[in-house]
Design an enzyme around this catalytic site. Structure first.
Site, mmCIF file in Angstrom:
data_model
loop_
_atom_site.group_PDB
_atom_site.id
_atom_site.type_symbol
_atom_site.label_atom_id
_atom_site.label_comp_id
_atom_site.label_asym_id
_atom_site.label_seq_id
_atom_site.Cartn_x
_atom_site.Cartn_y
_atom_site.Cartn_z
ATOM 1 N N HIS A 1 0.928 -1.151 0.041
ATOM 2 C CA HIS A 1 -0.093 -0.149 0.091
ATOM 3 C C HIS A 1 0.781 1.219 -0.038
ATOM 4 O O HIS A 1 1.937 1.302 0.653
ATOM 5 C CB HIS A 1 -0.818 -0.047 1.227
ATOM 6 N N GLU B 1 -3.963 2.037 -7.605
ATOM 7 C CA GLU B 1 -4.209 3.308 -6.587
ATOM 8 C C GLU B 1 -3.550 4.577 -6.856
ATOM 9 O O GLU B 1 -2.306 4.498 -6.037
ATOM 10 C CB GLU B 1 -4.284 2.832 -5.061
HETATM 11 P P1 PGA Z 1 -9.581 6.134 0.227
HETATM 12 O O1 PGA Z 1 -8.460 5.093 0.613
HETATM 13 O O2 PGA Z 1 -10.744 5.330 -0.339
HETATM 14 O O3 PGA Z 1 -9.654 6.590 1.468
HETATM 15 O O4 PGA Z 1 -9.114 7.058 -0.679
HETATM 16 C C1 PGA Z 1 -8.174 3.983 -0.492
HETATM 17 C C2 PGA Z 1 -6.862 3.298 0.061
HETATM 18 O O5 PGA Z 1 -6.047 4.034 0.679
HETATM 19 O O6 PGA Z 1 -6.803 2.111 -0.166
#
Ligand code: PGA
Length: 266
Positions: free
Chosen positions: A108, A180
């Site tokens: 992450h 992401e």
């Molecule tokens: P968020 O986080 O939906 O608050 O943007 C997503 C993540 O960090 O996996």
């Protein structure tokens, strides 16, 4: 079509009691929907609580009655790359499995940024997790700076390739890759779903270059994460290459989370 998936990343946002309460609340709401004959469609729901709450949350889902439901699973937010040994303070993937976890988020961006996780470390974790029969959710994403320098695609391809380098997948071993964009996480403003689809296609292409086609089609799912909520989830999940979503902030309220689950298409 691949089975859709919605993954809740609760990060370090909840106390032990709050995590247990939220997991129970979500389960109660799912049961209520079932009673109203609004059975949720056939997709996977994964809750990733903070480490200290995993045992409790996993226990809630693995009771005989709930395991019949087969859509709710527990995941972890990270783990170490060895199963056991002299690694003070680390989390064993073997113990996560023992507790009932099926998934593990790896790489992450918050861990890459604040804990100094490198592509090499993430690669070692992916290898161990896959070998244990757990499903890694491998997070990749460009920073704002990389994007501004025109390095978006390059960053993603490097992260995906390095994470998977030399890892063969057997037919029972599955992986998830989560795109992401780092700069939209927690911002409340997701990127355009067309752009997410374009990036998912780039990731798909790389997996096709690495693995035999049946493995790509049956064992690998690609999801989008970054400021997803009940207003935006549909536009992402309706894209051809996006098999699901990874949700942070919007997964912390049972009502909102269930709303997103209801919006998942067949
Ligand atoms: P968020 O986080 O939906 O608050 O943007 C997503 C993540 O960090 O996996």
């Amino acid at each position: 079509m691949k089975k859709r998936i919605i993954i809740a990343n609760w990060k370090m946002q909840l106390s032990f009691k709050e995590a247990k309460f939220l997991a129970k609340e979500i389960l109660i709401k799912i049961k209520k929907k079932e009673k109203e004959k609004k059975k949720l469609k056939d997709f996977d729901i994964v809750l990733c609580p903070p480490f200290m709450s995993i045992a409790e949350v996993a226990k809630i889902f693995t009771t005989k009655e709930n395991s019949k439901r087969n859509i709710l699973s527990c995941g972890a937010q990270d783990c170490f790359w060895e199963e056991k040994g002299g690694f003070t303070g680390e989390i064993s993937p073997l113990v996560l499995k023992e507790l009932g976890c099926k998934y593990v988020i790896l790489g992450h961006s918050e861990r890459r940024q604040f804990l100094g996780e490198t592509n090499e470390m993430i690669h070692k974790k992916v290898r161990t997790v896959v070998n244990l029969g757990l499903i890694p959710i491998i997070c990749v994403g460009e920073t704002r700076e990389e994007r501004d320098r025109g390095l978006k695609e390059h960053t993603i391809l490097t992260q995906v390739s390095k994470a998977l380098e030399g890892i063969n997948l057997k037919i029972y071993q599955k992986i998830i890759i989560a795109y992401e964009p780092v700069w939209v996480i927690g911002s409340g403003q997701a990127i355009d779903s067309q752009e997410a689809e374009y990036m998912a296609k780039i990731i798909l292409q790389r997996t096709i270059d690495i693995y035999p086609l049946p493995i790509v089609h049956n064992n690998i799912r690609i999801v989008y994460g970054g400021s997803i909520n009940s207003t935006t989830v549909r536009s992402f999940i309706n894209q051809e290459t996006i098999d699901g979503v990874l949700v942070g902030s919007a997964s912390l309220k049972a009502e909102e989370f269930i709303k997103m689950c209801e919006l998942m298409p067949l």
